[in-house]
Design a protein around this motif. Structure first.
Motif, PDB file in Angstrom:
ATOM      1  N   SER A  90      10.670   4.722  10.676  1.00  0.00           N
ATOM      2  CA  SER A  90      10.047   3.980  11.779  1.00  0.00           C
ATOM      3  C   SER A  90       9.365   4.923  12.758  1.00  0.00           C
ATOM      4  O   SER A  90       8.204   4.718  13.145  1.00  0.00           O
ATOM      5  N   LEU A  91      10.080   5.967  13.162  1.00  0.00           N
ATOM      6  CA  LEU A  91       9.514   6.931  14.108  1.00  0.00           C
ATOM      7  C   LEU A  91       8.309   7.643  13.515  1.00  0.00           C
ATOM      8  O   LEU A  91       7.300   7.861  14.194  1.00  0.00           O
ATOM      9  N   GLY A  92       8.380   8.002  12.231  1.00  0.00           N
ATOM     10  CA  GLY A  92       7.263   8.671  11.575  1.00  0.00           C
ATOM     11  C   GLY A  92       6.021   7.809  11.536  1.00  0.00           C
ATOM     12  O   GLY A  92       4.911   8.270  11.828  1.00  0.00           O
ATOM     13  N   ALA A  93       6.200   6.528  11.187  1.00  0.00           N
ATOM     14  CA  ALA A  93       5.066   5.602  11.098  1.00  0.00           C
ATOM     15  C   ALA A  93       4.396   5.407  12.453  1.00  0.00           C
ATOM     16  O   ALA A  93       3.165   5.451  12.569  1.00  0.00           O
ATOM     17  N   ILE A  94       5.203   5.196  13.474  1.00  0.00           N
ATOM     18  CA  ILE A  94       4.658   4.934  14.812  1.00  0.00           C
ATOM     19  C   ILE A  94       4.013   6.193  15.387  1.00  0.00           C
ATOM     20  O   ILE A  94       2.936   6.132  15.983  1.00  0.00           O
ATOM     21  N   THR A  95       4.650   7.334  15.184  1.00  0.00           N
ATOM     22  CA  THR A  95       4.075   8.595  15.652  1.00  0.00           C
ATOM     23  C   THR A  95       2.743   8.865  14.969  1.00  0.00           C
ATOM     24  O   THR A  95       1.762   9.259  15.620  1.00  0.00           O
ATOM     25  N   GLY A  96       2.697   8.650  13.645  1.00  0.00           N
ATOM     26  CA  GLY A  96       1.457   8.861  12.909  1.00  0.00           C
ATOM     27  C   GLY A  96       0.335   7.955  13.389  1.00  0.00           C
ATOM     28  O   GLY A  96      -0.802   8.394  13.570  1.00  0.00           O
ATOM     29  N   GLY A  97       0.657   6.686  13.616  1.00  0.00           N
ATOM     30  CA  GLY A  97      -0.350   5.744  14.087  1.00  0.00           C
ATOM     31  C   GLY A  97      -0.859   6.084  15.475  1.00  0.00           C
ATOM     32  O   GLY A  97      -2.070   6.041  15.737  1.00  0.00           O
ATOM     33  N   VAL A 220       5.926  -0.708   4.292  1.00  0.00           N
ATOM     34  CA  VAL A 220       4.729  -1.439   4.699  1.00  0.00           C
ATOM     35  C   VAL A 220       4.898  -1.980   6.122  1.00  0.00           C
ATOM     36  O   VAL A 220       3.979  -1.907   6.947  1.00  0.00           O
ATOM     37  N   ILE A 221       6.080  -2.524   6.416  1.00  0.00           N
ATOM     38  CA  ILE A 221       6.356  -3.073   7.746  1.00  0.00           C
ATOM     39  C   ILE A 221       6.267  -1.981   8.808  1.00  0.00           C
ATOM     40  O   ILE A 221       5.641  -2.164   9.857  1.00  0.00           O
ATOM     41  N   PHE A 222       6.872  -0.830   8.537  1.00  0.00           N
ATOM     42  CA  PHE A 222       6.845   0.263   9.505  1.00  0.00           C
ATOM     43  C   PHE A 222       5.435   0.814   9.675  1.00  0.00           C
ATOM     44  O   PHE A 222       5.031   1.182  10.783  1.00  0.00           O
ATOM     45  N   SER A 223       4.674   0.875   8.581  1.00  0.00           N
ATOM     46  CA  SER A 223       3.276   1.320   8.681  1.00  0.00           C
ATOM     47  C   SER A 223       2.472   0.376   9.561  1.00  0.00           C
ATOM     48  O   SER A 223       1.638   0.799  10.363  1.00  0.00           O
ATOM     49  N   TRP A 224       2.741  -0.921   9.428  1.00  0.00           N
ATOM     50  CA  TRP A 224       2.042  -1.918  10.231  1.00  0.00           C
ATOM     51  C   TRP A 224       2.387  -1.768  11.715  1.00  0.00           C
ATOM     52  O   TRP A 224       1.527  -1.908  12.577  1.00  0.00           O
ATOM     53  N   CYS A 225       3.650  -1.467  11.997  1.00  0.00           N
ATOM     54  CA  CYS A 225       4.056  -1.223  13.384  1.00  0.00           C
ATOM     55  C   CYS A 225       3.317  -0.017  13.959  1.00  0.00           C
ATOM     56  O   CYS A 225       2.855  -0.028  15.094  1.00  0.00           O
ATOM     57  N   GLY A 226       3.207   1.029  13.150  1.00  0.00           N
ATOM     58  CA  GLY A 226       2.480   2.226  13.584  1.00  0.00           C
ATOM     59  C   GLY A 226       1.009   1.943  13.800  1.00  0.00           C
ATOM     60  O   GLY A 226       0.398   2.442  14.754  1.00  0.00           O
ATOM     61  N   TYR A 227       0.437   1.103  12.924  1.00  0.00           N
ATOM     62  CA  TYR A 227      -0.968   0.730  13.096  1.00  0.00           C
ATOM     63  C   TYR A 227      -1.182  -0.045  14.378  1.00  0.00           C
ATOM     64  O   TYR A 227      -2.129   0.224  15.134  1.00  0.00           O
ATOM     65  N   ARG A 228      -0.310  -1.006  14.662  1.00  0.00           N
ATOM     66  CA  ARG A 228      -0.462  -1.805  15.868  1.00  0.00           C
ATOM     67  C   ARG A 228      -0.384  -0.942  17.120  1.00  0.00           C
ATOM     68  O   ARG A 228      -1.102  -1.172  18.088  1.00  0.00           O
ATOM     69  N   ALA A 229       0.496   0.057  17.095  1.00  0.00           N
ATOM     70  CA  ALA A 229       0.618   0.941  18.258  1.00  0.00           C
ATOM     71  C   ALA A 229      -0.633   1.806  18.416  1.00  0.00           C
ATOM     72  O   ALA A 229      -1.144   1.973  19.524  1.00  0.00           O
ATOM     73  N   GLY A 230      -1.135   2.332  17.319  1.00  0.00           N
ATOM     74  CA  GLY A 230      -2.278   3.241  17.378  1.00  0.00           C
ATOM     75  C   GLY A 230      -3.586   2.594  17.758  1.00  0.00           C
ATOM     76  O   GLY A 230      -4.455   3.248  18.345  1.00  0.00           O
ATOM     77  N   GLN A 231      -3.741   1.296  17.462  1.00  0.00           N
ATOM     78  CA  GLN A 231      -5.005   0.631  17.789  1.00  0.00           C
ATOM     79  C   GLN A 231      -4.924  -0.170  19.092  1.00  0.00           C
ATOM     80  O   GLN A 231      -5.900  -0.771  19.518  1.00  0.00           O
TER      81      GLN A 231
END
Length: 233
Positions: A90-97, A220-231
């Motif tokens: 989760s942290l990796g996905a959100i940080t990346g996004g 996929v869910i965590f990637s989507w969370c990271g995407y929402r944060a980044g955009q």
């Protein structure tokens, strides 16, 4: 624009965590994405790539640690998630996004809002999962409570209270000096962001959830969370 407003209003405008709800929230999409402006294609692709890489790195780390080597794409979705794996991915996905979203972003307000949304997304995953883990362990230690009914009650309580507590913690982190009104998590907000807390259901290990294969969907869910944060803007 900043030259036209007082220093006090400038500070409030800059530190405001999210846009005015009446302008930024337009139905379900507004509750999900917290955007006041449409994301352009380049930014969307960039953020999606950052979130995907941020998700993949910890997953590959845990798989390599477990299996010794990476064999194929099916293996990527075979990771068994415990609390440690859940938090890391989760942290990796959100940080990346968020990092991808910040790259090339010149608007200071948008930068602040991406960081704020990143904190919110992570807390909306971490806090419910932590509370659900605690509730399940408590039920398992107390013999009269070691039953699926009580575990289900504990999971529900952990999910709901965790999402609200996560919002409160996010407010403290994003606005420690309390310069702007706190972001209040409404029921619509909770429903719109409930996928952030799916990991808690995996931790609970209910048979019904297992058959839904939610665990395989977590990357996929965590990637989507990271995407929402980044955009977010």
């Amino acid at each position: 624009m900043f030259n036209r407003i007082s220093n006090e209003n400038k500070s409030k405008y800059y530190f405001k965590a999210f846009p005015d709800e009446q302008k930024a929230r337009k139905g379900y999409s507004g509750y999900r994405n917290h955007k006041s402006e449409k994301t352009d294609v380049f930014t969307g692709v960039k953020v999606a790539a950052g979130a995907a890489v941020g998700t993949a790195l910890p997953v590959l780390y845990f798989l390599k640690k477990r299996d010794g080597k990476i064999k194929g794409i099916k293996q990527f979705f075979s990771l068994e998630y415990g609390f440690k794996e859940m938090m890391a991915v989760s942290l990796g996905a959100i940080t990346g996004g968020v990092l991808a979203g910040l790259t090339g972003e010149k608007n200071r307000i948008h930068k602040k809002r991406k960081l704020d949304e990143g904190v919110f997304q992570f807390m909306n995953t971490a806090v419910p999962t932590t509370l659900v883990c605690g509730a399940i362990k408590l039920c398992e230690k107390i013999k009269p409570l070691n039953h699926s009914t009580y575990k289900m009650i504990g999971t529900g309580a952990g999910l709901i209270s965790g999402m609200y507590l996560g919002a409160e913690i996010s407010n403290k982190i994003n606005d420690p000096e309390d310069k702007v009104p706190d972001r209040k998590l409404t029921m619509k907000d909770a429903i719109a962001n409930v996928d952030d807390a799916f990991g808690a259901l995996v931790i609970a290990k209910f048979p019904g959830v297992k058959h839904l294969h939610v665990e395989k969907a977590l990357p996929v869910i965590f990637s989507w969370c990271g995407y929402r944060a980044g955009q977010s803007n």
